[in-house]
Design an enzyme around this catalytic site. Structure first.
Site, PDB file in Angstrom:
ATOM      1  N   LYS A   1      22.554  45.541  72.392  1.00 36.61           N
ATOM      2  CA  LYS A   1      21.610  46.647  72.560  1.00 36.61           C
ATOM      3  C   LYS A   1      20.236  46.284  71.986  1.00 36.61           C
ATOM      4  CE  LYS A   1      25.229  50.198  72.460  1.00 36.61           C
ATOM      5  NZ  LYS A   1      25.843  51.321  71.734  1.00 36.61           N
TER       6      LYS A   1
ATOM      7  N   GLN B   1      26.660  54.106  66.122  1.00 37.30           N
ATOM      8  CA  GLN B   1      27.611  53.287  66.864  1.00 37.30           C
ATOM      9  C   GLN B   1      29.044  53.669  66.515  1.00 37.30           C
ATOM     10  OE1 GLN B   1      26.873  50.939  69.245  1.00 37.30           O
ATOM     11  NE2 GLN B   1      29.071  50.772  69.594  1.00 37.30           N
TER      12      GLN B   1
ATOM     13  N   ASP C   1      22.520  58.651  73.217  1.00 33.87           N
ATOM     14  CA  ASP C   1      23.861  58.347  73.724  1.00 33.87           C
ATOM     15  C   ASP C   1      24.351  59.458  74.650  1.00 33.87           C
ATOM     16  OD1 ASP C   1      24.987  55.879  73.178  1.00 33.87           O
ATOM     17  OD2 ASP C   1      25.612  56.417  71.148  1.00 33.87           O
TER      18      ASP C   1
END
Length: 291
Positions: A53, A97, A120
């Site tokens: 990412k 995460q 997200d």
């Protein structure tokens, strides 16, 4: 014509589009988009994914920074950090995460993230907007799947689609996105669905997102099916230096010849999830500066 749905290729095309938009914004005097990534603990696969990412952000001009925390951090301290990011106007978006250590409640973490910075797409406000005409930040994996369907012009009008996996953030979200099309019949199953073959055998499109290696076998699909494999698992493989290989939910090798289109694992949905995170970050940034 290749049968492969190439997530790497499509994600690279989208990254080029994002990079151009960011360059135009910077030329107009705006700062680069800002993304923070919170990583709790040293979970190996998570660190690999986070690095991917960060690399993708660097490639398009997003200022991404890793916040690495010990796995013994408590819920309150993590919530305080999230609250600080929520109120920092120089941070356009951030993610925590997953997975998280057992002592941290994922639900509580999600509840603390402000929806406007939830790139997200996991908060109730964002997931709930899937069924609204005013869609907000879409769940990244679901957005990636829908982008593949669009860019490969997969014909789902009046077709049967089976989604295997009903998790809130992935399978369930993808099913809701498909339902909004109003021109496709969607059936949602899971790994415990009885007689799964009797459902998948008639499907024109199968999207599997349960993380069970080779759950979908050749005898479960019809000729000409399109398959998007969201699942990802490690299985032992002594021929590999690492001792394992990465596979999806679908028996790719044996289904390939029957399929019209199919995603590989890796190289299918994974890159699309990452680029969808970049798209969401860009959306927050553009909305903030009215670009």
């Amino acid at each position: 014509m290749s049968k492969i749905i190439d997530g790497i290729k499509i994600s690279n095309e989208i990254k080029d589009e994002i990079s151009k938009k960011i360059s135009i914004a910077i030329d107009k005097g705006h700062r680069p988009p800002s993304l923070k990534i919170i990583l709790v603990g040293g979970h190996g696969p998570s660190r690999i994914y986070v690095n991917a990412k960060l690399k993708a952000c660097e490639a398009v001009g997003i200022d991404a920074q890793l916040i690495s925390l010990n796995d013994n951090i408590n819920q309150e301290d993590l919530s305080d950090l999230i609250n600080n990011l929520n109120t920092d106007n120089d941070v356009d978006g951030f993610i925590v995460q997953l997975p998280l250590p057992d002592n941290i409640s994922v639900q509580k973490v999600i509840e603390h993230i402000h929806p406007s910075k939830d790139v997200d797409g996991f908060t109730n406000d964002n997931i709930g907007s899937i069924t609204s005409t005013n869609k907000k930040l879409m769940p990244a994996t679901g957005l990636g799947v829908m982008t593949l369907i669009e860019r490969y012009a997969i014909d789902i009008e009046s077709k049967k689609c089976v989604v295997i996996g009903s998790s809130r953030n992935v399978g369930g979200a993808i099913a809701q996105m498909l339902v909004q099309r109003e021109d496709v019949t969607v059936t949602v199953c899971n790994s415990k669905t009885k007689n799964l073959k009797s459902i998948t055998i008639d499907a024109d499109l199968i999207i599997s997102a349960v993380g069970i290696p080779n759950l979908v076998t050749e005898d479960m699909v019809k000729e000409g099916v399109s398959i998007i494999d969201v699942g990802i698992s490690r299985v032992e493989d002594s021929s590999k230096k690492s001792g394992y290989k990465i596979v999806g939910d679908v028996d790719f090798e044996n289904i390939y010849n029957k399929a019209n289109l199919i995603t590989p694992v890796p190289g299918g949905v994974g890159p699309m999830t990452i680029v969808s995170l970049l798209q969401n970050t860009l959306k927050v940034y553009c909305d903030k500066f009215k670009i």
